[in-house]
Design an enzyme around this catalytic site. Structure first.
Site, PDB file in Angstrom:
ATOM      1  N   ASN A 102       0.854  -1.196   0.000  1.00 23.49           N
ATOM      2  CA  ASN A 102       0.000   0.000   0.000  1.00 23.49           C
ATOM      3  C   ASN A 102       0.888   1.244   0.000  1.00 23.49           C
ATOM      4  OD1 ASN A 102       0.550   0.841   2.848  1.00 23.49           O
ATOM      5  ND2 ASN A 102      -0.304  -1.189   3.217  1.00 23.49           N
TER       6      ASN A 102
ATOM      7  N   ASP B 128      -4.231  -6.608   5.257  1.00 21.07           N
ATOM      8  CA  ASP B 128      -5.186  -7.483   5.944  1.00 21.07           C
ATOM      9  C   ASP B 128      -5.149  -8.894   5.382  1.00 21.07           C
ATOM     10  OD1 ASP B 128      -6.218  -5.662   7.808  1.00 21.07           O
ATOM     11  OD2 ASP B 128      -7.411  -4.699   6.242  1.00 21.07           O
TER      12      ASP B 128
ATOM     13  N   LYS C 204       8.391 -17.177 -10.881  1.00 20.97           N
ATOM     14  CA  LYS C 204       7.617 -16.047 -11.418  1.00 20.97           C
ATOM     15  C   LYS C 204       6.396 -16.555 -12.191  1.00 20.97           C
ATOM     16  CE  LYS C 204       7.984 -12.124 -14.498  1.00 20.97           C
ATOM     17  NZ  LYS C 204       8.762 -11.476 -15.544  1.00 20.97           N
TER      18      LYS C 204
ATOM     19  N   PRO D 242      -2.696 -12.129  10.407  1.00 19.14           N
ATOM     20  CA  PRO D 242      -2.993 -11.894  11.828  1.00 19.14           C
ATOM     21  C   PRO D 242      -3.134 -10.398  12.073  1.00 19.14           C
ATOM     22  CG  PRO D 242      -0.676 -12.425  11.528  1.00 19.14           C
ATOM     23  CD  PRO D 242      -1.334 -12.627  10.193  1.00 19.14           C
ATOM     24  N   ASP D 243      -3.969 -10.039  13.032  1.00 15.97           N
ATOM     25  CA  ASP D 243      -4.084  -8.624  13.409  1.00 15.97           C
ATOM     26  C   ASP D 243      -3.091  -8.370  14.551  1.00 15.97           C
ATOM     27  OD1 ASP D 243      -4.933  -6.152  14.719  1.00 15.97           O
ATOM     28  OD2 ASP D 243      -6.590  -6.254  13.287  1.00 15.97           O
ATOM     29  N   ILE D 244      -2.052  -7.610  14.233  1.00 19.76           N
ATOM     30  CA  ILE D 244      -0.953  -7.404  15.192  1.00 19.76           C
ATOM     31  C   ILE D 244      -1.455  -6.656  16.429  1.00 19.76           C
ATOM     32  CG2 ILE D 244       1.308  -6.288  15.473  1.00 19.76           C
ATOM     33  CD1 ILE D 244       1.417  -6.542  12.276  1.00 19.76           C
TER      34      ILE D 244
ATOM     35  N   PHE E 232      -4.311   3.286  14.806  1.00 19.67           N
ATOM     36  CA  PHE E 232      -4.625   4.288  13.787  1.00 19.67           C
ATOM     37  C   PHE E 232      -5.731   3.704  12.925  1.00 19.67           C
ATOM     38  CE2 PHE E 232      -1.733   7.958  13.051  1.00 19.67           C
ATOM     39  CZ  PHE E 232      -0.977   7.847  14.201  1.00 19.67           C
TER      40      PHE E 232
ATOM     41  N   LYS F 103     -13.324   0.286  15.274  1.00 17.45           N
ATOM     42  CA  LYS F 103     -12.030  -0.418  15.422  1.00 17.45           C
ATOM     43  C   LYS F 103     -11.530  -0.339  16.864  1.00 17.45           C
ATOM     44  CE  LYS F 103     -10.541  -0.191  10.684  1.00 17.45           C
ATOM     45  NZ  LYS F 103      -9.929   0.582   9.620  1.00 17.45           N
TER      46      LYS F 103
ATOM     47  N   LYS G 160     -10.940  -3.920  18.537  1.00 14.46           N
ATOM     48  CA  LYS G 160      -9.553  -4.329  18.813  1.00 14.46           C
ATOM     49  C   LYS G 160      -9.177  -4.111  20.272  1.00 14.46           C
ATOM     50  CE  LYS G 160      -8.148  -3.430  14.048  1.00 14.46           C
ATOM     51  NZ  LYS G 160      -7.035  -3.761  13.152  1.00 14.46           N
TER      52      LYS G 160
END
Ligand code: PMT
Length: 402
Positions: free
Chosen positions: A210, A278, A288, A307-309, A325, A339, A343
């Site tokens: 991203n 995600d 390749k 995984p969601d850290i 954030f 969120k 979380k």
């Protein structure tokens, strides 16, 4: 003196004989790594030429409030936002009086009113003028408003008098400027900060990522170190220098980032500024990927959840104070608040990334912080360094209250 490294200093030069020392001050500040933009009053120009300060600072000197060409290049509001510190040296008795009254009748006094950055004055004047009750009353008012005073010193003066009123020497001023970036709010605390993007491999030459540049997370790490914290910065692939006194751990994927964060635990405060992918491709092709005529023009990638850290660390028994954030392009506050709940966070920083002048890869940011009581605190548009220092101060307060 790394504390001045990459700091943006607006140096205001007032109309006093000590203005000649400003030339040396510009050099010292730049030697210590600061970026300097000079603003001169009309009086300042009588003592030293703008050309000298332009040559030493490497930038045109800002002179007039009502100059359309100068305003188009970098106007007074932009200058005020750009600054991490506004340092006025020399600050004459007249400048001190105008600033004490909030007068904004030239470019320099206007920048002081418009800035959110700390403001410091290096007074320079005749000893009798310094001792005068009016100047002392102005001094008190300025201090009460949080404006810092560096000096003056005492000794022989240009006019032949001896006493208080000498402007400090350039190196003393540079050191005092560096001290402005040291707060001690987080002394003894360990902060874990994530930054930048993650990269999720598709095959040996391609990946999904991203637009995160890491600027926000790195600015937070720098601000936390200035606040006295021990800082571990876990970052995805970015092209940024490591802030002074920060332990940096480079990672690539979300799973690497989680492993590095878990290894860095325990910490007192976690700030998750990274833009973590995600999803990742379920299988990383060993070679390749070639265009396959049997699949037509399309390519289907099967993705699986990463995984969601942040949620993982917020769920641990030794859970730190957790700040997330939320980068959103719509329904900013609603999604951010969701969120925060989902979380199990203490605070969430809502970042509107639909606006290209703030958010991903921009120099500036503007954010809202939401707490567990849904109370919102706004931080208006400013450089990421600025926003980071304000956020760190806010987080430190909330952490102490928790
Ligand atoms: O790096 P810059 O160019 O300076 O840009 C700054 C920024 C926009 C990247 C940054 O300010 C920001 O908003 N970071 C969070 C971006 C994001 O992707 O948020 P999110 O809504 O997907 O995730 C919410 C929170 O969970 C974030 O704190 C994120 O770090 C964390 N998270 C998300 C997914 C995941 N698998 N693990 C996580 O820890």
């Amino acid at each position: 003196m790394q504390r001045l490294y990459r700091k943006r200093i607006v140096l205001g030069v007032g109309g006093g004989i000590a203005a000649y020392k400003s030339a040396e001050l510009v050099r010292r500040l730049r030697d210590h790594g600061a970026e300097v933009r000079v603003v001169m009053t009309q009086g300042g120009r009588e003592f030293i030429t703008p050309l000298t300060l332009q040559a030493l600072s490497g930038h045109p000197v800002h002179l007039d409030l009502l100059d359309p060409a100068a305003e188009a290049a970098m106007g007074h509001i932009e200058l005020a936002r750009w600054a991490d510190l506004v340092l006025i040296a020399p600050a004459t008795a007249d400048l001190m009086a105008r600033l004490a009254q909030g007068v904004a009748n030239d470019l320099l006094t206007t920048v002081v009113l418009a800035t959110n950055a700390p403001v410091a004055l290096a007074p320079a004047m005749n000893q009798a003028m310094w001792a005068d009750l009016a100047t002392q009353a102005n001094r008190e008012q300025l201090l009460a408003r949080g404006i810092r005073l560096f000096g003056p010193g005492s000794g022989s003066q240009a006019c032949g008098d001896i006493g208080m009123g000498r402007m400090l020497e350039a190196e003393e001023l540079a050191r005092a400027a560096a001290d402005c970036f040291e707060t001690g709010m987080l002394t003894g605390k360990h902060l874990l900060i994530t930054a930048g993007p993650t990269q999720e491999n598709i095959d040996p030459v391609r990946y999904i990522t991203n637009h995160s540049s890491g600027k926000m997370g790195f600015a937070l790490a720098e601000a936390a170190a200035e606040a006295g914290a021990r800082v571990t910065l876990v970052t995805g692939p970015v092209f940024l220098p490591t802030p002074d006194r920060v332990q940096r751990i480079d990672v690539v994927s979300a799973r690497d980032m989680l492993a590095a964060c878990e290894a860095a635990m325990p910490c007192d405060i976690l700030i998750a500024a990274a833009a973590v992918a995600d999803y990742r491709p379920e299988v990383v092709a060993p070679h390749k990927l070639k265009k396959d005529p049997s699949t037509g023009d399309g390519l289907l990638l099967q993705m699986v959840r990463n995984p969601d850290i942040l949620a993982t660390l917020a769920g641990r028994a030794d859970r730190p104070f957790c700040v997330g954030f939320a980068a959103e392009t719509e329904n900013l506050l609603e999604y951010a608040a969701r969120k925060l709940r989902d979380k199990n966070l203490d605070l969430i920083v809502a970042n509107d990334v639909a606006n290209p002048s703030i958010g991903f890869n921009s120099e500036d940011n503007a954010v809202s912080v939401i707490d567990r009581q849904q109370h919102e605190t706004r931080f208006g548009q400013a450089s990421k360094g600025h926003i980071a220092r304000a956020l760190v101060a806010f987080i430190a307060e909330r952490y102490k209250e928790s």
